[in-house]
Structure formats: structure tokens, C-alpha cells
Write a protein that holds these residues in place. Structure first.
Motif, PDB file in Angstrom:
ATOM      1  N   ARG A 102       0.816  -1.214   0.000  1.00  0.00           N
ATOM      2  CA  ARG A 102       0.000   0.000   0.000  1.00  0.00           C
ATOM      3  C   ARG A 102       0.858   1.276   0.000  1.00  0.00           C
ATOM      4  NH1 ARG A 102      -3.328  -3.881   2.660  1.00  0.00           N
ATOM      5  NH2 ARG A 102      -2.288  -3.670   4.662  1.00  0.00           N
ATOM      6  N   THR A 103       0.225   2.350  -0.441  1.00  0.00           N
ATOM      7  CA  THR A 103       0.976   3.600  -0.617  1.00  0.00           C
ATOM      8  C   THR A 103       1.464   4.179   0.709  1.00  0.00           C
ATOM      9  OG1 THR A 103      -1.113   4.808  -0.680  1.00  0.00           O
ATOM     10  CG2 THR A 103      -0.121   4.251  -2.798  1.00  0.00           C
ATOM     11  N   ASP A 104       0.763   3.889   1.821  1.00  0.00           N
ATOM     12  CA  ASP A 104       1.271   4.436   3.098  1.00  0.00           C
ATOM     13  C   ASP A 104       2.598   3.772   3.451  1.00  0.00           C
ATOM     14  OD1 ASP A 104       0.022   2.016   3.683  1.00  0.00           O
ATOM     15  OD2 ASP A 104      -0.769   2.694   5.607  1.00  0.00           O
ATOM     16  N   SER A 105       2.735   2.467   3.137  1.00  0.00           N
ATOM     17  CA  SER A 105       4.026   1.788   3.372  1.00  0.00           C
ATOM     18  C   SER A 105       5.101   2.388   2.469  1.00  0.00           C
ATOM     19  CB  SER A 105       3.915   0.292   3.050  1.00  0.00           C
ATOM     20  OG  SER A 105       2.929  -0.325   3.835  1.00  0.00           O
ATOM     21  N   ILE A 106       4.771   2.494   1.184  1.00  0.00           N
ATOM     22  CA  ILE A 106       5.758   2.983   0.207  1.00  0.00           C
ATOM     23  C   ILE A 106       6.204   4.393   0.581  1.00  0.00           C
ATOM     24  CG2 ILE A 106       6.129   3.549  -2.243  1.00  0.00           C
ATOM     25  CD1 ILE A 106       3.895   1.428  -2.868  1.00  0.00           C
ATOM     26  N   GLY A 107       5.231   5.239   0.909  1.00  0.00           N
ATOM     27  CA  GLY A 107       5.523   6.629   1.265  1.00  0.00           C
ATOM     28  C   GLY A 107       6.418   6.718   2.493  1.00  0.00           C
ATOM     29  N   SER A 108       6.161   5.858   3.472  1.00  0.00           N
ATOM     30  CA  SER A 108       6.972   5.960   4.689  1.00  0.00           C
ATOM     31  C   SER A 108       8.380   5.389   4.452  1.00  0.00           C
ATOM     32  CB  SER A 108       6.272   5.291   5.880  1.00  0.00           C
ATOM     33  OG  SER A 108       6.467   3.913   5.839  1.00  0.00           O
ATOM     34  N   TRP A 109       8.511   4.366   3.610  1.00  0.00           N
ATOM     35  CA  TRP A 109       9.851   3.829   3.307  1.00  0.00           C
ATOM     36  C   TRP A 109      10.690   4.823   2.501  1.00  0.00           C
ATOM     37  CZ3 TRP A 109       7.253  -1.221   1.198  1.00  0.00           C
ATOM     38  CH2 TRP A 109       6.890  -2.032   2.273  1.00  0.00           C
ATOM     39  N   LEU A 110       9.991   5.619   1.654  1.00  0.00           N
ATOM     40  CA  LEU A 110      10.738   6.477   0.714  1.00  0.00           C
ATOM     41  C   LEU A 110      10.746   7.945   1.114  1.00  0.00           C
ATOM     42  CD1 LEU A 110       9.564   4.772  -2.586  1.00  0.00           C
ATOM     43  CD2 LEU A 110      11.828   4.629  -1.524  1.00  0.00           C
ATOM     44  N   GLY A 111      10.036   8.276   2.185  1.00  0.00           N
ATOM     45  CA  GLY A 111      10.048   9.653   2.672  1.00  0.00           C
ATOM     46  C   GLY A 111       9.400  10.633   1.712  1.00  0.00           C
ATOM     47  N   THR A 112       8.340  10.194   1.032  1.00  0.00           N
ATOM     48  CA  THR A 112       7.644  11.077   0.089  1.00  0.00           C
ATOM     49  C   THR A 112       6.168  10.701   0.022  1.00  0.00           C
ATOM     50  OG1 THR A 112       7.499  11.820  -2.206  1.00  0.00           O
ATOM     51  CG2 THR A 112       8.177   9.544  -1.869  1.00  0.00           C
ATOM     52  N   GLU A 113       5.364  11.670  -0.409  1.00  0.00           N
ATOM     53  CA  GLU A 113       3.942  11.357  -0.620  1.00  0.00           C
ATOM     54  C   GLU A 113       3.609  11.339  -2.109  1.00  0.00           C
ATOM     55  OE1 GLU A 113       1.707  14.065   1.834  1.00  0.00           O
ATOM     56  OE2 GLU A 113       2.462  13.112   3.646  1.00  0.00           O
ATOM     57  N   ARG A 114       4.640  11.582  -2.950  1.00  0.00           N
ATOM     58  CA  ARG A 114       4.386  11.548  -4.407  1.00  0.00           C
ATOM     59  C   ARG A 114       4.529  10.114  -4.908  1.00  0.00           C
ATOM     60  NH1 ARG A 114       8.281  15.097  -7.080  1.00  0.00           N
ATOM     61  NH2 ARG A 114       7.230  14.694  -9.054  1.00  0.00           N
ATOM     62  N   VAL A 115       3.469   9.338  -4.639  1.00  0.00           N
ATOM     63  CA  VAL A 115       3.480   7.916  -4.976  1.00  0.00           C
ATOM     64  C   VAL A 115       2.241   7.568  -5.798  1.00  0.00           C
ATOM     65  CG1 VAL A 115       3.433   5.561  -4.038  1.00  0.00           C
ATOM     66  CG2 VAL A 115       4.690   7.356  -2.812  1.00  0.00           C
ATOM     67  N   VAL A 116       2.459   6.874  -6.909  1.00  0.00           N
ATOM     68  CA  VAL A 116       1.359   6.282  -7.680  1.00  0.00           C
ATOM     69  C   VAL A 116       1.517   4.774  -7.565  1.00  0.00           C
ATOM     70  CG1 VAL A 116       0.343   5.952  -9.973  1.00  0.00           C
ATOM     71  CG2 VAL A 116       1.191   8.210  -9.311  1.00  0.00           C
ATOM     72  N   ARG A 117       0.448   4.107  -7.127  1.00  0.00           N
ATOM     73  CA  ARG A 117       0.479   2.638  -7.078  1.00  0.00           C
ATOM     74  C   ARG A 117      -0.277   2.124  -8.299  1.00  0.00           C
ATOM     75  NH1 ARG A 117      -2.687  -0.999  -2.609  1.00  0.00           N
ATOM     76  NH2 ARG A 117      -2.593  -2.915  -3.856  1.00  0.00           N
ATOM     77  N   SER A 118       0.250   1.064  -8.906  1.00  0.00           N
ATOM     78  CA  SER A 118      -0.388   0.573 -10.130  1.00  0.00           C
ATOM     79  C   SER A 118      -0.443  -0.951 -10.146  1.00  0.00           C
ATOM     80  CB  SER A 118       0.404   1.045 -11.353  1.00  0.00           C
ATOM     81  OG  SER A 118       1.614   0.322 -11.461  1.00  0.00           O
ATOM     82  N   MET A 119      -1.237  -1.473 -11.036  1.00  0.00           N
ATOM     83  CA  MET A 119      -1.260  -2.911 -11.286  1.00  0.00           C
ATOM     84  C   MET A 119      -1.316  -3.150 -12.789  1.00  0.00           C
ATOM     85  SD  MET A 119      -1.051  -6.061 -10.594  1.00  0.00           S
ATOM     86  CE  MET A 119      -0.436  -5.615  -8.980  1.00  0.00           C
ATOM     87  N   PRO A 120      -0.172  -3.464 -13.386  1.00  0.00           N
ATOM     88  CA  PRO A 120      -0.137  -3.768 -14.825  1.00  0.00           C
ATOM     89  C   PRO A 120      -0.357  -5.273 -15.055  1.00  0.00           C
ATOM     90  CG  PRO A 120       2.089  -3.535 -13.960  1.00  0.00           C
ATOM     91  CD  PRO A 120       1.148  -3.490 -12.781  1.00  0.00           C
ATOM     92  N   ASN A 121      -0.182  -5.716 -16.286  1.00  0.00           N
ATOM     93  CA  ASN A 121      -0.151  -7.170 -16.525  1.00  0.00           C
ATOM     94  C   ASN A 121       0.828  -7.489 -17.663  1.00  0.00           C
ATOM     95  OD1 ASN A 121      -1.655  -6.633 -18.851  1.00  0.00           O
ATOM     96  ND2 ASN A 121      -3.546  -7.537 -18.067  1.00  0.00           N
ATOM     97  N   THR A 122       1.160  -8.764 -17.814  1.00  0.00           N
ATOM     98  CA  THR A 122       2.265  -9.113 -18.722  1.00  0.00           C
ATOM     99  C   THR A 122       1.983  -8.895 -20.219  1.00  0.00           C
ATOM    100  OG1 THR A 122       1.664 -11.447 -18.634  1.00  0.00           O
ATOM    101  CG2 THR A 122       3.458 -10.732 -17.183  1.00  0.00           C
ATOM    102  N   PRO A 123       0.740  -8.822 -20.695  1.00  0.00           N
ATOM    103  CA  PRO A 123       0.590  -8.443 -22.108  1.00  0.00           C
ATOM    104  C   PRO A 123       1.221  -7.086 -22.425  1.00  0.00           C
ATOM    105  CG  PRO A 123      -1.410  -9.494 -21.329  1.00  0.00           C
ATOM    106  CD  PRO A 123      -0.529  -9.301 -20.116  1.00  0.00           C
TER     107      PRO A 123
END
Ligand SMILES: NC(=O)C1=CN([C@@H]2O[C@H](COP(=O)(O)OP(=O)(O)OC[C@H]3O[C@@H](n4cnc5c(N)ncnc54)[C@H](OP(=O)(O)O)[C@@H]3O)[C@@H](O)[C@H]2O)C=CC1
Ligand SMILES: O=C(O)[C@@H]1CCC=N1
Length: 274
Positions: A102-123
């Protein structure tokens, strides 16, 4: 992309990173605009062979030139991978493709709130990906435009306005190609059982998925109506669909997707910030 001086860093250079890098290069981005951190020598060698990119074995000051950092590591190692990257990328926009995290984890690990979380696929590997994106509130319109430009090189995308919906997307289109491949395996096996060669059965199965998907995409009719058009009264399709209904294929499918959605949530709980 060729007129854009953007520099993009990838943390993790495996399957998903390669799919996005392939899209960027097809759209004219140069390898000088791309930095990849990839500790696994075999994967780094593949990046060199496929794209002429020399990956860094570990994070370093070269990351500071990136205006966008794409996180393409497994959820299990995200937090560990973030530690040496953080100091170099505080000014960057961050785009994660990791399932569940989740973005709260990512933001706290990286010290920023400029985070976009995405879900792509292999095609995405063949320019036919489907990606869902979720922006944190601090993400600007320019940030979103940059993400769209990058992800747009791999296929279609859509934005969701609730982060939890990304777990549903993971269960649907993120894992979805594997469901299609599973059906291809089953249809090929059945075809072989009926006397076709494996090559014939596989060609027939793949072309059927591609054709049916194109028909659905081009048509204004629902999937139900399209299915009914294949199903002649008292015919073969009716026999097949009746057998699938008797075997509970649809509820089994719903359960399978619920298991994937739950696993996405668990990945966020297990490997996210406590
Ligand atoms: N595959 C798919 O269909 C999809 C995957 N995703 C997500 O994409 C992410 C990546 O998946 P995928 O590309 O399949 O996985 P891969 O294993 O192909 O790629 C991940 C790469 O990251 C490397 N890595 C591990 N630790 C670090 C580190 N500390 N710093 C930098 N790189 C590191 C891995 O090396 P090593 O092998 O040595 O660990 C590996 O090469 C996952 O989070 C997954 O949830 C999202 C949508 C679809
Ligand atoms: O299986 C997984 O966890 C990843 C996320 C979606 C597709 N592959």
C-alpha cells in the motif's frame, strides 16, 4: 518520448520492468535515459541482451537524475530494496507495480507522498497491457501525465479513486493472463484428447481467445449476448455451457478471484509497514 529529457529509474529489472522498458524504447526513449538497479546477474545480462542496458548491481547516486522511479521488485523485498534508494530519490515521483503493497508503506519507506500505485499485466510485453493506477493525494496533474505517458507505451490504462480497488484489479487483470493461459492449457489438452495434434489444438485455442476478445472489444453488446449468439438451440455450445454450469465453473472462478484479492491484501499486511 524522444523530445522529453525525462530520466526513469527502475528498481528491479525482471519481467514487469522489462515489459515497461520495452514499451519506452519502442516509443523512442534512449537507454541513456534509463537506469536499472538489478542485483541478479542473470537478469542483468538479459537486460543487456534485450535492450543494451547495463544495470547497476546496487542503488547509488546515479539514481538522483531520475524524475520517475518505477518499483518493480517483489512485494516481499520492497522494504529492503527501498532503504538504499531513499536518500537518492526524495525529489522523484514514485510508481509501484508491486502487488498488495500500500501507498502508506511505500511513502513511509521512501520519505515522500508523491506515490502512484499501479497494477499492470504481462501483455504489456507486446504493447497490449492493461494497467490500473491509483494516485496519492500529493500526486500532481503533471505527475499523472508523466505516468500516463510511461504506462501508455505498454497498452491501456485506467485510474481508480479508491486504493483498495487495486487489490480487485490484481485479482482480475493482474493475475488474469494466467487464467487465460490456464484455459488455453485445458482447451489444448481436451483437443488432444479428441485426436487433434497439440500444435493444432493450441493454435485453435489461442486464436479463439484473441478473436473473441477482439469481438468483445469491438462490439457494443454484452458478453452475455455475444455468448448467446454462439449458443444455437439444442446445439454443441449449449451442451458445453450446461456441463460447465453443472460443474460449478462460474462460482469456482469467483472463488478463485476472491482468493487472489485476499492474497493481495495479505501481501500488503505481511510485507507492508507494521
Ligand atoms: N508478473 C506479473 O504478471 C506481474 C507482476 N507484478 C508485480 O511486479 C513486481 C515484480 O514482479 P516480476 O517482474 O514478475 O518479478 P521478477 O522476479 O521478474 O522481477 C523482480 C526483480 O527484482 C530483483 N530484486 C530483488 N531484490 C532487489 C533489490 N533489493 N533491488 C533491486 N532489485 C531487486 C529480483 O532479483 P532476484 O531474482 O535476485 O530476487 C528480480 O530480478 C512484483 O511486485 C509483482 O507483484 C504486477 C503485475 C503483474
Ligand atoms: O502473482 C502475483 O502476485 C503477481 C501480481 C499479479 C500478477 N502476478
Amino acid at each position: 518520448m524522444s523530445h522529453n529529457p525525462t530520466h526513469i529509474a527502475f528498481i528491479g529489472g525482471g519481467n514487469m520492468a522489462s515489459a515497461i522498458i520495452g514499451g519506452l524504447i519502442r516509443q523512442g526513449m534512449t537507454t541513456a535515459q534509463i537506469t536499472v538497479v538489478e542485483p541478479f546477474a542473470e537478469t542483468a545480462a538479459k537486460l543487456h541482451k534485450d535492450f543494451g542496458i547495463t544495470a547497476l548491481p546496487a542503488a547509488g547516486p546515479a539514481l538522483a537524475q531520475a524524475s520517475l522511479v518505477v518499483w518493480a521488485v517483489k512485494p516481499q523485498v520492497f522494504s529492503e530494496a527501498a532503504t538504499p534508494v531513499k536518500a537518492h530519490t526524495l525529489q522523484a515521483l514514485h510508481l509501484s507495480v508491486a502487488a498488495g503493497i500500500r501507498t502508506d508503506s511505500i511513502g513511509s519507506w521512501l520519505g515522500t507522498e508523491r506515490v502512484v500505485r499501479s497494477m499492470p499485466n504481462t501483455p504489456a510485453l507486446v504493447g497490449q497491457g492493461m494497467t490500473a493506477l491509483y494516485p496519492c493525494p500529493a500526486v500532481t496533474a503533471d505527475d499523472k501525465a508523466l505516468v500516463e505517458k510511461v504506462i501508455g507505451t505498454t497498452g491501456q490504462f485506467l485510474w481508480v479513486n479508491q486504493e483498495s480497488h487495486l487489490d480487485a484489479v490484481t485479482a482480475l487483470s493482474g493475475s488474469g493472463p494466467a487464467y487465460v493461459f490456464f484455459f488455453l492449457e485445458a482447451m489444448t489438452e481436451a483437443g488432444v484428447g479428441m485426436g487433434l495434434t497439440a500444435e493444432q489444438a493450441y493454435q485453435l485455442a489461442v486464436a479463439t481467445f484473441a478473436g473473441a476478445s477482439s469481438l468483445a472489444a469491438a462490439s457494443s453488446e454484452s458478453a452475455e449476448v455475444l455468448r448467446q449468439r454462439v449458443t444455437s438451440k439444442g446445439g454443441t455450445t449449449y451442451a458445453a455451457i450446461t456441463a460447465m454450469e453443472a460443474a460449478g465453473v462460474k462460482p469456482a472462478f469467483v472463488k478463485a478471484m476472491q482468493a487472489a484479492e485476499q492474497r493481495a491484501r495479505e501481501l500488503g499486511d505481511e510485507f507492508g509497514k507494521a
